[in-house]
Design an enzyme around this catalytic site. Structure first.
Site, PDB file in Angstrom:
ATOM      1  N   ASP A   9       0.482  44.151  12.470  1.00 53.80           N
ATOM      2  CA  ASP A   9      -0.657  44.148  12.643  1.00 53.80           C
ATOM      3  C   ASP A   9      -1.226  42.201  12.463  1.00 53.80           C
ATOM      4  O   ASP A   9      -2.293  42.167  11.807  1.00 53.80           O
ATOM      5  CB  ASP A   9      -1.541  44.861  11.493  1.00 53.80           C
ATOM      6  N   LYS A  12      -1.208  41.179  17.680  1.00 57.92           N
ATOM      7  CA  LYS A  12      -0.802  41.210  19.256  1.00 57.92           C
ATOM      8  C   LYS A  12      -0.991  41.510  20.230  1.00 57.92           C
ATOM      9  O   LYS A  12      -1.358  41.569  21.002  1.00 57.92           O
ATOM     10  CB  LYS A  12       0.834  42.535  18.935  1.00 57.92           C
ATOM     11  N   HIS A  37      -3.062  48.645  18.615  1.00 56.65           N
ATOM     12  CA  HIS A  37      -2.726  47.310  19.085  1.00 56.65           C
ATOM     13  C   HIS A  37      -4.347  47.275  19.244  1.00 56.65           C
ATOM     14  O   HIS A  37      -5.274  47.923  21.020  1.00 56.65           O
ATOM     15  CB  HIS A  37      -2.278  46.941  19.925  1.00 56.65           C
ATOM     16  N   GLN A 215       4.880  46.971  15.771  1.00 53.09           N
ATOM     17  CA  GLN A 215       5.062  46.263  14.681  1.00 53.09           C
ATOM     18  C   GLN A 215       5.766  44.797  14.725  1.00 53.09           C
ATOM     19  O   GLN A 215       4.862  44.530  15.120  1.00 53.09           O
ATOM     20  CB  GLN A 215       6.642  47.813  13.747  1.00 53.09           C
TER      21      GLN A 215
HETATM   22  P1  GDP Z   1      -1.224  44.207  16.520  1.00 47.89           P
HETATM   23  O1  GDP Z   1      -1.291  45.923  16.231  1.00 47.89           O
HETATM   24  O2  GDP Z   1      -0.676  42.854  15.870  1.00 47.89           O
HETATM   25  O3  GDP Z   1      -1.984  44.847  17.459  1.00 47.89           O
HETATM   26  O4  GDP Z   1      -3.143  44.049  15.240  1.00 47.89           O
HETATM   27  P2  GDP Z   1      -4.036  44.797  14.794  1.00 47.89           P
HETATM   28  O5  GDP Z   1      -4.738  45.894  16.035  1.00 47.89           O
HETATM   29  O6  GDP Z   1      -3.652  46.465  14.305  1.00 47.89           O
HETATM   30  O7  GDP Z   1      -4.893  44.262  14.085  1.00 47.89           O
HETATM   31  C1  GDP Z   1      -5.855  43.174  13.640  1.00 47.89           C
HETATM   32  C2  GDP Z   1      -7.125  43.234  13.826  1.00 47.89           C
HETATM   33  O8  GDP Z   1      -7.463  42.065  13.212  1.00 47.89           O
HETATM   34  C3  GDP Z   1      -7.711  43.765  15.073  1.00 47.89           C
HETATM   35  O9  GDP Z   1      -9.219  44.609  14.258  1.00 47.89           O
HETATM   36  C4  GDP Z   1      -8.061  42.783  15.774  1.00 47.89           C
HETATM   37  O10 GDP Z   1      -9.696  42.745  16.172  1.00 47.89           O
HETATM   38  C5  GDP Z   1      -8.326  41.022  14.633  1.00 47.89           C
HETATM   39  N1  GDP Z   1      -7.975  40.179  15.451  1.00 47.89           N
HETATM   40  C6  GDP Z   1      -7.537  39.834  16.103  1.00 47.89           C
HETATM   41  N2  GDP Z   1      -6.806  38.672  16.189  1.00 47.89           N
HETATM   42  C7  GDP Z   1      -8.085  38.234  15.277  1.00 47.89           C
HETATM   43  C8  GDP Z   1      -8.581  36.402  14.919  1.00 47.89           C
HETATM   44  O11 GDP Z   1      -8.816  35.762  15.157  1.00 47.89           O
HETATM   45  N3  GDP Z   1      -9.757  36.748  13.868  1.00 47.89           N
HETATM   46  C9  GDP Z   1      -9.841  38.107  12.998  1.00 47.89           C
HETATM   47  N4  GDP Z   1     -11.231  37.940  12.654  1.00 47.89           N
HETATM   48  N5  GDP Z   1     -10.059  39.266  13.633  1.00 47.89           N
HETATM   49  C10 GDP Z   1      -8.944  39.459  14.683  1.00 47.89           C
HETATM   50  P1  IMO Z   2       1.338  47.416  15.313  1.00 46.02           P
HETATM   51  O1  IMO Z   2       2.238  47.623  15.898  1.00 46.02           O
HETATM   52  C1  IMO Z   2       2.048  48.226  10.869  1.00 46.02           C
HETATM   53  C2  IMO Z   2       4.445  50.823   9.221  1.00 46.02           C
HETATM   54  C3  IMO Z   2       4.937  51.773   8.705  1.00 46.02           C
HETATM   55  C4  IMO Z   2       5.209  52.403   6.937  1.00 46.02           C
HETATM   56  C5  IMO Z   2       6.387  51.599   8.638  1.00 46.02           C
HETATM   57  C6  IMO Z   2       7.163  53.419   8.392  1.00 46.02           C
HETATM   58  O2  IMO Z   2       0.192  47.670  15.194  1.00 46.02           O
HETATM   59  O3  IMO Z   2       1.633  46.712  14.197  1.00 46.02           O
HETATM   60  P2  IMO Z   2       6.825  54.573  10.702  1.00 46.02           P
HETATM   61  O4  IMO Z   2       5.641  55.193  11.558  1.00 46.02           O
HETATM   62  O5  IMO Z   2       6.755  53.734  11.691  1.00 46.02           O
HETATM   63  O6  IMO Z   2       8.006  55.196  10.916  1.00 46.02           O
HETATM   64  O7  IMO Z   2       6.137  53.808   9.387  1.00 46.02           O
HETATM   65  O8  IMO Z   2       5.597  51.067   9.090  1.00 46.02           O
HETATM   66  N1  IMO Z   2       4.150  50.978  10.328  1.00 46.02           N
HETATM   67  C7  IMO Z   2       2.919  49.840  11.024  1.00 46.02           C
HETATM   68  N2  IMO Z   2       2.655  48.787   9.879  1.00 46.02           N
HETATM   69  N3  IMO Z   2       2.196  47.999  11.990  1.00 46.02           N
HETATM   70  C8  IMO Z   2       2.461  48.664  12.667  1.00 46.02           C
HETATM   71  O9  IMO Z   2       1.692  48.518  13.758  1.00 46.02           O
HETATM   72  C9  IMO Z   2       3.226  49.493  12.292  1.00 46.02           C
HETATM   73  N4  IMO Z   2       4.283  50.561  12.614  1.00 46.02           N
HETATM   74  C10 IMO Z   2       4.626  51.237  11.709  1.00 46.02           C
HETATM   75  O10 IMO Z   2       2.925  52.097   7.809  1.00 46.02           O
HETATM   76  O11 IMO Z   2       5.012  51.783   6.153  1.00 46.02           O
HETATM   77 MG    MG Z   3      -1.708  47.385  14.606  1.00 48.23          MG
END
Ligand code: GDP
Ligand code: IMO
Ligand code: MG
Length: 429
Positions: A9, A12, A37, A215
Site C-alpha cells: 500500500d 504503487k 492498487h 504487496q
Molecule cells: P498500492 O497498493 O501500493 O497501490 O497503494 P494503495 O492504493 O493500496 O494505497 C495508497 C493510497 O494512497 C491510495 O488511496 C492512493 O490514492 C493514495 N496516494 C497515493 N499517493 C499519494 C500521495 O502522494 N499523497 C496522498 N495523500 N495520497 C496518495
Molecule cells: P498491495 O498490492 C498490504 C497482507 C495482509 C496480511 C498478509 C497476508 O495493495 O500493496 P494474504 O491475503 O496475502 O495471504 O495476506 O499480507 N497483504 C497486504 N498488505 N497491501 C497488500 O497489497 C497486501 N496483500 C496482502 O494484510 O497481513
Molecule cells: Mg494496496
C-alpha cells in the site's frame, strides 16, 4: 520495475499508472486479488486487484504472468466494472497458461486457517492457492482447455479440501464440483482468447515493459517478516519465476522502490515503529489509511529507515519514489527510525528472527517539521526546506536517490527530483 519497499500500500498503483504512459506493456507477476492498487484520474477512482494497473491506458497491453494466482470470478467482475467505467480491456489482456487458479475452496480454507494462528490475511484464498501450487495439486489456466481434465482435478481438490474442512476444522463443506465447473467454464469462454505463452510474448518484446509488484518487500515469503507475510515473492526475487524469464532478462532494467514517507501495515506481525493510540489514529486519519481491498484500518507509524534500507538491498533498487509526504505537512516534528535497540544492543540490520524483530525498539532521529504544504507540488524548486531535508536524510541513509515525489493521490500530483531513463530496453535475446 515498480515495487513496494515496505509492507504494501505504498502507492504503487498511482505510480504505475503515471509511468505507464511510457510503457506499452504492463505486467503483474505475483500475488492475486489480495492487492488493491488505487488510481485517481480526474476525480474518478479505480481500484485494481488483479489486472495490471497500466491497463487503464487505452493503448497498453496488460499481462497476467504465471506467478500470479488468478481468481476467475474476480477477474470477470473487474473487467466488467472497468467496462462500465468506459475502459475496455478485452483485446488488450494476456493471461499466462501457466497461472494457477484461485477457486472457492481456497477462500474457504483461507478463512479456516485464519481461525488458528491468525496472519490477518485478506481472505482472498491466496495462501491456500499457493499451498496447492507448491504441494503439486494446483489447477492451472491451461487445465481449463480440457473440460474433463479440469473437472477431474477439481474433484480431487475438492475431496482434499473437504477432508481438511470436516476432519480438522469440524465444519460442514457445501462446495460442489458441478457449480464451480460451470461458473469457471462460463468465464473461461469469455477470456480464452487472452490465454497464451506469456513468457514467450515478453521475451520477444524485450523492451517497453513495466513490471508491477504487488504487496511489498517486507511481505515477501522469503525476505519478509515470516510468517506474517503473503505467500509469494513480492520483492524483486519474484520477477524471474513470476514471469518465466531468465534473471538475465532484467539486467538492464531500472528498479524503482515505492515508499511512503511513513509506514503502514495491515494484518498481524511485528512493526517496530508502530504508533499506538492517538498518534497512530491521527496519522491514519490524515493519510486515509484504510485498506483498498478489505477496508481494514491500516496500522500506522513513523518511517523505518532500517527496514527501508534492507528493502533497498534486497531488491537492488536503482532509485526510490516517495509517496504521501503531504500527509506529514502539518507536523511540528517528524521522526525517522535509524536503528533498532534489541535487548539493549543497537543494530541497523533488519533481523530474520521474528522474535528479535518483535523486541526491536526504534531509535529515532527527530527532524524539524516543515509546516507548509507540499500537496500537489509539481516541481522540486517549490519544496519547503524542511521537506527537502527530510528527503535528503532518507537518501543519505539508504544511499539511494529519491527520484520522484508523489504529492497527492491524483495522476498529475507528482514532481521529478531527478531525471531517470524512461525508455528502458533489455538487451536480452
Ligand atoms: P498500492 O497498493 O501500493 O497501490 O497503494 P494503495 O492504493 O493500496 O494505497 C495508497 C493510497 O494512497 C491510495 O488511496 C492512493 O490514492 C493514495 N496516494 C497515493 N499517493 C499519494 C500521495 O502522494 N499523497 C496522498 N495523500 N495520497 C496518495
Ligand atoms: P498491495 O498490492 C498490504 C497482507 C495482509 C496480511 C498478509 C497476508 O495493495 O500493496 P494474504 O491475503 O496475502 O495471504 O495476506 O499480507 N497483504 C497486504 N498488505 N497491501 C497488500 O497489497 C497486501 N496483500 C496482502 O494484510 O497481513
Ligand atoms: Mg494496496
Amino acid at each position: 520495475m515498480i515495487l513496494g519497499a515496505q509492507w504494501g500500500d505504498e502507492g504503487k498503483g498511482k505510480i504505475v499508472d503515471l509511468l505507464s504512459e511510457h510503457f506499452p506493456v504492463s505486467v503483474r507477476y505475483q500475488g492475486g486479488s489480495n492487492a488493491g492498487h488505487t488510481v485517481i484520474v480526474k476525480d474518478r477512482k479505480f481500484v485494481l486487484h488483479l489486472l495490471p494497473t497500466g491497463i487503464l491506458h487505452a493503448d497498453v497491453v496488460g499481462v497476467i504472468a504465471q506467478g500470479m494466482v488468478l481468481d476467475l470470478e474476480v477477474l470477470d467482475s473487474e473487467i466488467e466494472s472497468l467496462r462500465e467505467k468506459g475502459v475496455e480491456v478485452k483485446d488488450r489482456l494476456l493471461i499466462s497458461d501457466r497461472t494457477h487458479l484461485v477457486l472457492p475452496y481456497h477462500k474457504l480454507l483461507d478463512r479456516l486457517f485464519e481461525k488458528k494462528g491468525s496472519i490477518g490475511t485478506t481472505l482472498r484464498g491466496i495462501g491456500p492457492a499457493y499451498m496447492f501450487k507448491h504441494g503439486r495439486r494446483g489447477i492451472r489456466v491451461s487445465d481449463l482447455e480440457d473440460g474433463e481434465l479440469f473437472k477431474e482435478k477439481l474433484r480431487d481438490n475438492l475431496s482434499f479440501a473437504k477432508e481438511i474442512c470436516e476432519k480438522v476444522y469440524r465444519e460442514s463443506f457445501e462446495l460442489n464440483a458441478d457449480s464451480i465447473y460451470e461458473k469457471s467454464m462460463r468465464i473461461y469462454e469469455k477470456i480464452r482468447h487472452a490465454i497464451t505463452d506469456v513468457s514467450r510474448y515478453l521475451m520477444d518484446r524485450a523492451e517497453g515493459i513495466l513490471f508491477e509488484g504487488a504487496q511489498g518487500t517486507l511481505l515477501d515469503i522469503d525476505m519478509g517478516t515470516y510468517p506474517f507475510v503473503t505467500s509469494s515473492n513480492s520483492s524483486a526475487l519474484g520477477l524471474s519465476n513470476g514471469t518465466g524469464l531468465s534473471p538475465k532478462f532484467f539486467k538492464n532494467s531500472y528498479f524503482l522502490g515505492v515508499a511512503k514517507a511513513y509506514t503502514t501495515r495491515v494484518g498481524e506481525g511485528p512493526f517496530p515503529t508502530e504508533l499506538e493510540g492517538e498518534e497512530g489514529d491521527n496519522l491514519r486519519e490524515l493519510g486515509g489509511e484504510f485498506g483498498s481491498t478489505t477496508g481494514r484500518p491500516r496500522r500506522c507509524g513513523w518511517l523505518d529507515l532500517v527496514a527501508l534500507k534492507y528493502s533497498v538491498e534486497v531488491n537492488g533498487f536503482d532509485g526510490l519514489i516517495m509517496t504521501k509526504l503531504d500527509v506529514l505537512d502539518g507536523f511540528e516534528e517528524v521522526k525517522v527510525c535509524v536503528a533498532y535497540d534489541i535487548d539493549g544492543e543497537k543494530t541497523t540490520s533488519f533481523p530474520a528472527s521474528l522474535d528479535r524483530l518483535s523486541r526491536a525498539k526504534p531509535v529515532y532521529e527527530v527532524l524539524k517539521g516543515w509546516k507548509d504544504s507540499t500537496k500537489s507540488l509539481k516541481s522540486k524548486e517549490r519544496l519547503p526546506k524542511g521537506a527537502l531535508d527530510f528527503i535528503r536524510f532518507v537518501e543519505d541513509y539508504t544511499s539511494r536517490e529519491v527520484v520522484m515525489l508523489s504529492t497527492g493521490p491524483k495522476r498529475d500530483e507528482y514532481a521529478w527530483l531527478t531525471e531517470i531513463p524512461l525508455k528502458i530496453s533489455s538487451s536480452f535475446t
